[in-house]
Design an enzyme around this catalytic site. Structure first.
Site, PDB file in Angstrom:
ATOM      1  N   GLU A  25     -11.793   2.138  -9.374  1.00 40.01           N
ATOM      2  CA  GLU A  25     -10.440   1.963  -9.949  1.00 40.01           C
ATOM      3  C   GLU A  25      -9.682   3.290  -9.787  1.00 40.01           C
ATOM      4  O   GLU A  25     -10.287   4.316  -9.971  1.00 40.01           O
ATOM      5  CB  GLU A  25     -10.774   1.742 -11.511  1.00 40.01           C
ATOM      6  CG  GLU A  25     -10.139   1.146 -12.407  1.00 40.01           C
ATOM      7  CD  GLU A  25      -9.981  -0.331 -11.649  1.00 40.01           C
ATOM      8  OE1 GLU A  25      -9.191  -0.691 -10.789  1.00 40.01           O
ATOM      9  OE2 GLU A  25     -10.987  -1.124 -12.188  1.00 40.01           O
TER      10      GLU A  25
ATOM     11  N   ASP B 147      -7.652   3.534  -4.872  1.00 37.29           N
ATOM     12  CA  ASP B 147      -6.925   2.725  -3.667  1.00 37.29           C
ATOM     13  C   ASP B 147      -5.561   3.714  -3.374  1.00 37.29           C
ATOM     14  O   ASP B 147      -5.413   3.784  -2.195  1.00 37.29           O
ATOM     15  CB  ASP B 147      -6.326   1.389  -4.080  1.00 37.29           C
ATOM     16  CG  ASP B 147      -5.406   0.967  -5.348  1.00 37.29           C
ATOM     17  OD1 ASP B 147      -5.312   2.119  -6.158  1.00 37.29           O
ATOM     18  OD2 ASP B 147      -4.879   0.231  -5.446  1.00 37.29           O
TER      19      ASP B 147
ATOM     20  N   GLY C 187      -4.312  -6.421 -16.083  1.00 38.73           N
ATOM     21  CA  GLY C 187      -5.275  -5.738 -15.353  1.00 38.73           C
ATOM     22  C   GLY C 187      -5.822  -6.745 -14.428  1.00 38.73           C
ATOM     23  O   GLY C 187      -6.638  -6.354 -13.478  1.00 38.73           O
TER      24      GLY C 187
ATOM     25  N   SER D 218      -3.745  -8.143 -12.270  1.00 39.02           N
ATOM     26  CA  SER D 218      -2.708  -8.201 -11.382  1.00 39.02           C
ATOM     27  C   SER D 218      -1.943  -9.363 -11.173  1.00 39.02           C
ATOM     28  O   SER D 218      -1.755 -10.137 -10.039  1.00 39.02           O
ATOM     29  CB  SER D 218      -3.568  -8.044  -9.877  1.00 39.02           C
ATOM     30  OG  SER D 218      -2.773  -6.801  -9.336  1.00 39.02           O
TER      31      SER D 218
ATOM     32  N   ASP E 294      -4.649  -4.722  -5.065  1.00 43.91           N
ATOM     33  CA  ASP E 294      -4.282  -6.130  -5.472  1.00 43.91           C
ATOM     34  C   ASP E 294      -3.747  -7.018  -4.493  1.00 43.91           C
ATOM     35  O   ASP E 294      -4.347  -8.174  -4.627  1.00 43.91           O
ATOM     36  CB  ASP E 294      -3.413  -5.899  -6.610  1.00 43.91           C
ATOM     37  CG  ASP E 294      -3.558  -4.745  -7.590  1.00 43.91           C
ATOM     38  OD1 ASP E 294      -4.812  -4.468  -7.508  1.00 43.91           O
ATOM     39  OD2 ASP E 294      -2.663  -4.490  -8.374  1.00 43.91           O
TER      40      ASP E 294
ATOM     41  N   SER F  35      -0.586  -3.812 -21.663  1.00 45.19           N
ATOM     42  CA  SER F  35      -0.075  -2.534 -21.157  1.00 45.19           C
ATOM     43  C   SER F  35       1.115  -2.821 -20.095  1.00 45.19           C
ATOM     44  O   SER F  35       0.833  -3.376 -19.030  1.00 45.19           O
ATOM     45  CB  SER F  35      -1.021  -1.680 -20.585  1.00 45.19           C
ATOM     46  OG  SER F  35      -0.547  -0.646 -19.806  1.00 45.19           O
ATOM     47  N   ASN F  36       2.362  -2.704 -20.461  1.00 44.68           N
ATOM     48  CA  ASN F  36       3.510  -2.782 -19.542  1.00 44.68           C
ATOM     49  C   ASN F  36       3.459  -1.354 -18.345  1.00 44.68           C
ATOM     50  O   ASN F  36       3.955  -0.519 -18.818  1.00 44.68           O
ATOM     51  CB  ASN F  36       4.843  -3.042 -20.056  1.00 44.68           C
ATOM     52  CG  ASN F  36       5.984  -3.096 -19.182  1.00 44.68           C
ATOM     53  OD1 ASN F  36       6.246  -2.592 -18.131  1.00 44.68           O
ATOM     54  ND2 ASN F  36       6.714  -4.238 -19.665  1.00 44.68           N
ATOM     55  N   LYS F  37       3.020  -2.047 -17.350  1.00 45.70           N
ATOM     56  CA  LYS F  37       2.893  -1.035 -16.217  1.00 45.70           C
ATOM     57  C   LYS F  37       4.121  -0.216 -15.997  1.00 45.70           C
ATOM     58  O   LYS F  37       4.208   1.226 -16.065  1.00 45.70           O
ATOM     59  CB  LYS F  37       2.409  -1.543 -15.022  1.00 45.70           C
ATOM     60  CG  LYS F  37       2.282  -0.709 -13.662  1.00 45.70           C
ATOM     61  CD  LYS F  37       0.862  -0.216 -13.675  1.00 45.70           C
ATOM     62  CE  LYS F  37      -0.190  -0.989 -13.404  1.00 45.70           C
ATOM     63  NZ  LYS F  37      -0.028  -1.927 -12.433  1.00 45.70           N
TER      64      LYS F  37
HETATM   65  P1  NG1 Z   1      -3.196  -3.601 -11.891  1.00 42.09           P
HETATM   66  O1  NG1 Z   1      -3.433  -3.163 -12.994  1.00 42.09           O
HETATM   67  O2  NG1 Z   1      -3.909  -4.839 -11.744  1.00 42.09           O
HETATM   68  O3  NG1 Z   1      -1.728  -4.063 -11.591  1.00 42.09           O
HETATM   69  C1  NG1 Z   1      -3.050  -1.337 -10.570  1.00 42.09           C
HETATM   70  C2  NG1 Z   1      -2.442  -1.124  -9.521  1.00 42.09           C
HETATM   71  C3  NG1 Z   1      -3.703  -1.139  -8.158  1.00 42.09           C
HETATM   72  C4  NG1 Z   1      -4.996  -0.125  -8.535  1.00 42.09           C
HETATM   73  C5  NG1 Z   1      -5.083  -0.143 -10.009  1.00 42.09           C
HETATM   74  C6  NG1 Z   1      -6.118   0.753 -10.469  1.00 42.09           C
HETATM   75  C7  NG1 Z   1      -0.389  -2.154  -9.283  1.00 42.09           C
HETATM   76  C8  NG1 Z   1       0.217  -3.161  -8.650  1.00 42.09           C
HETATM   77  N1  NG1 Z   1      -1.664  -2.117  -9.004  1.00 42.09           N
HETATM   78  O4  NG1 Z   1      -3.682  -2.630 -10.661  1.00 42.09           O
HETATM   79  O5  NG1 Z   1      -3.188  -0.529  -6.966  1.00 42.09           O
HETATM   80  O6  NG1 Z   1      -4.305   1.222  -8.500  1.00 42.09           O
HETATM   81  O7  NG1 Z   1      -4.161  -0.342 -10.834  1.00 42.09           O
HETATM   82  O8  NG1 Z   1      -7.472   0.850  -9.818  1.00 42.09           O
HETATM   83  O9  NG1 Z   1      -0.060  -1.424  -9.995  1.00 42.09           O
HETATM   84 MG    MG Z   2       0.262  -5.278 -11.646  1.00 44.28          MG
END
Ligand code: NG1
Ligand code: MG
Length: 512
Positions: free
Chosen positions: A49, A52, A158, A160, A208, A255-257
């Protein structure tokens, strides 16, 4: 290998039902039949985690939950716009006008709207088409489209959903604008979609997209990013009396990225980038600094350090044993070099890099917005190297399992997953109380290993179980977590929130 083209008649019944439904829904909205359906799945990351984007390899698998885009292509002269409809009414219908001269559609990252993710996929596909067919797409618009989207990957969970959506869109755009005989390769689709979310302000890595595009039924993936992107699929080892399974359980904390990026995701990217450069500066090695966003990774530092200190002419070639040795040495280096355990202020970091605060700000803090008091360089670098080490150890265990009992395998793999969770929580600060609670319940009811999956700060967790104890772990999670916290939860919602997951097929185009 190219992204497969599958005839809808050949789909398994479960998928067929979903595809039939999206085709029907398309017809209801647009009063005509779609031309094809593009599909891309979500993924669960088993281990590796937040490494990448530092170019260290990861171990994810594609899952069955996916995003489908039913597409009708507008004939020439029938308009240059895209109409977007989502099955989920929370995402209102949108229209996107395609610039006549083929210039880029604009994306405003400060506005949080689902169509932005569509535009990300559209944009990267268009750039690729322009590169490959400059005469056709250099100065001309793409074809107009009618699109109906149906997704069942939980958002902000999480798993993706964003990559699943973007990959399905990019695939749809390529398909809609090329001859039937044209097939995009999995590697190309991955390559173009990896950077797509940068347009909405997330400085993500490529796990992802690789997992979503390259997934294979019954296989997990080992995804490498250096020297080039490569996804190798492999099966889990056979156990004597049972089967390895993974439970995915959603904390239901969304969690809003994009919204949390300044203090969470993008800040972590900044912290590890600064850490790599501080290490490089202390050991007087140069990092390859390519482009504007790429300012050196901990992987580059490891490679450069090795060549420099050990006089090797080449950097690490991916060999597991060598990697394990190098990563252990990196952990030692971090221990001795990044000594400010309480963190580095902007002034401290600038001093360590022998530059001014202004230069530091310009170099590291302006590409993506970030907010912090101190940068936790020691903790973040230690996480990245130790997590990368766990990935290699897990891969070794998976691929070279000769002797050793099933119990030993399950316990060792589980211990690595637990180690990953511990590191994500204590060193990377990306767990949350709900994740900790799900992991505690699962472990104390027989799961061999439990951890968050994806970016964290909520979202989903993944648990290693066998076909023998999957039910009892599942029931414990349901009784002790979901039934207690969400008394009103419907059976359907519960089945989406916690499930036993199987490795599934990656992106494909479905012909109708
Ligand atoms: P999620 O949370 O599934 O979007 C994100 C990143 C990945 C990776 C993981 C942590 C995006 C699109 N993806 O995944 O590239 O860094 O967190 O391992 O932001
Ligand atoms: Mg994502």
């Amino acid at each position: 290998m190219s992204v497969p083209l599958i005839n809808s008649r050949d789909l398994f019944s479960k998928h067929k039902t979903r595809v039939d439904r999206v085709v029907n829904d398309f017809q209801k909205v647009y009063d005509e039949k779609p031309d094809f359906v593009s599909r891309s799945p979500g993924r669960v990351n088993l281990i590796g985690e937040h490494i990448d984007y530092e170019d260290f390899s990861v171990l994810p698998m594609a899952i069955e939950a996916d995003v489908l885009c039913a597409v009708g292509v507008l004939a020439a002269g029938k308009g240059l716009s895209i109409t977007l409809t989502n099955e989920d009414k929370a995402f209102a219908q949108r229209h996107i006008e395609l610039p006549l001269d083929g210039s880029d559609v604009s994306i405003d990252p400060s506005v949080s709207d689902w169509s932005n993710y569509f535009k990300c996929g559209l944009l990267v596909a268009q750039k690729q088409l322009k590169t490959e067919f400059p005469e056709k797409f250099g100065n001309a618009s793409l074809a107009g489209m009618k699109v109906f989207v149906s997704g069942n990957v939980p958002t902000g969970g999480g798993l993706s959903s964003s990559a699943a959506f973007i990959c399905a869109v990019a695939l749809a755009v390529v398909r809609a604008n090329t001859e039937k005989s044209y097939k995009i390769s999995k590697q190309m689709l991955t390559k173009i979609t990896v950077k797509a979310e940068h347009y909405v302000g997330v400085n993500n890595g490529g796990m992802d997209q690789a997992a979503s595009v390259c997934g294979e039924v019954d296989h997990a993936l080992y995804v490498e990013f250096q020297p080039q992107l490569k996804a190798t699929s492999f099966r889990f080892p056979q156990l004597q009396h049972s089967e390895i399974q993974f439970i995915i359980a959603n904390t239901m904390v969304v969690s809003n990225k994009v919204e949390t990026a300044p203090t969470n995701y993008n800040l972590r990217v900044v912290e590890v980038t600064v850490a790599a450069n501080v290490l490089a500066s202390k050991f007087k090695v140069a990092l390859r600094k390519t482009g504007n966003l790429q300012k050196g990774t901990l992987r580059e530092f490891m490679d450069a350090y090795y060549s420099r200190v050990h006089g090797a002419s080449e950097s690490w070639d991916g060999n597991i044993e060598d990697g394990i040795k190098m990563l252990n040495e990196m952990l030692e280096v971090v221990e001795q070099t990044l000594t400010q355990r309480e963190g580095y202020t902007v002034e401290d970091a600038a001093e360590a890099l022998q530059c001014s605060v202004q230069e530091f700000t310009k170099d590291y803090l302006t590409s993506f917005p970030v907010r912090f008091d101190v940068l936790k360089l020691y903790q973040r670098a230690k996480h990245v190297y130790s997590e990368s080490l766990r990935v290699l150890q897990a891969l070794k265990l998976l691929t070279s399992r000769k002797a050793g009992s099933d119990e030993h395998f399950l316990e060792s793999f589980g211990a690595m997953m637990n180690g990953s969770q511990e590191s994500c929580d204590k060193l990377y600060g990306c767990s949350c109380p709900e994740t900790d609670e799900l992991c505690r319940i699962a472990r104390s009811n027989g799961a061999y290993g439990s951890r968050l999956t994806g970016a964290g700060w909520g979202g989903c967790t993944v648990h290693l179980v066998t076909s023998d104890n999957a039910d009892s772990v599942l029931n414990a999670l349901i009784e002790q977590y979901y039934r207690k916290r969400f008394t009103e939860m419907s059976q359907e919602a519960l089945e989406e929130a916690v499930l036993v997951s199987k490795p599934a097929l990656g992106s494909c185009v479905i012909e109708l």
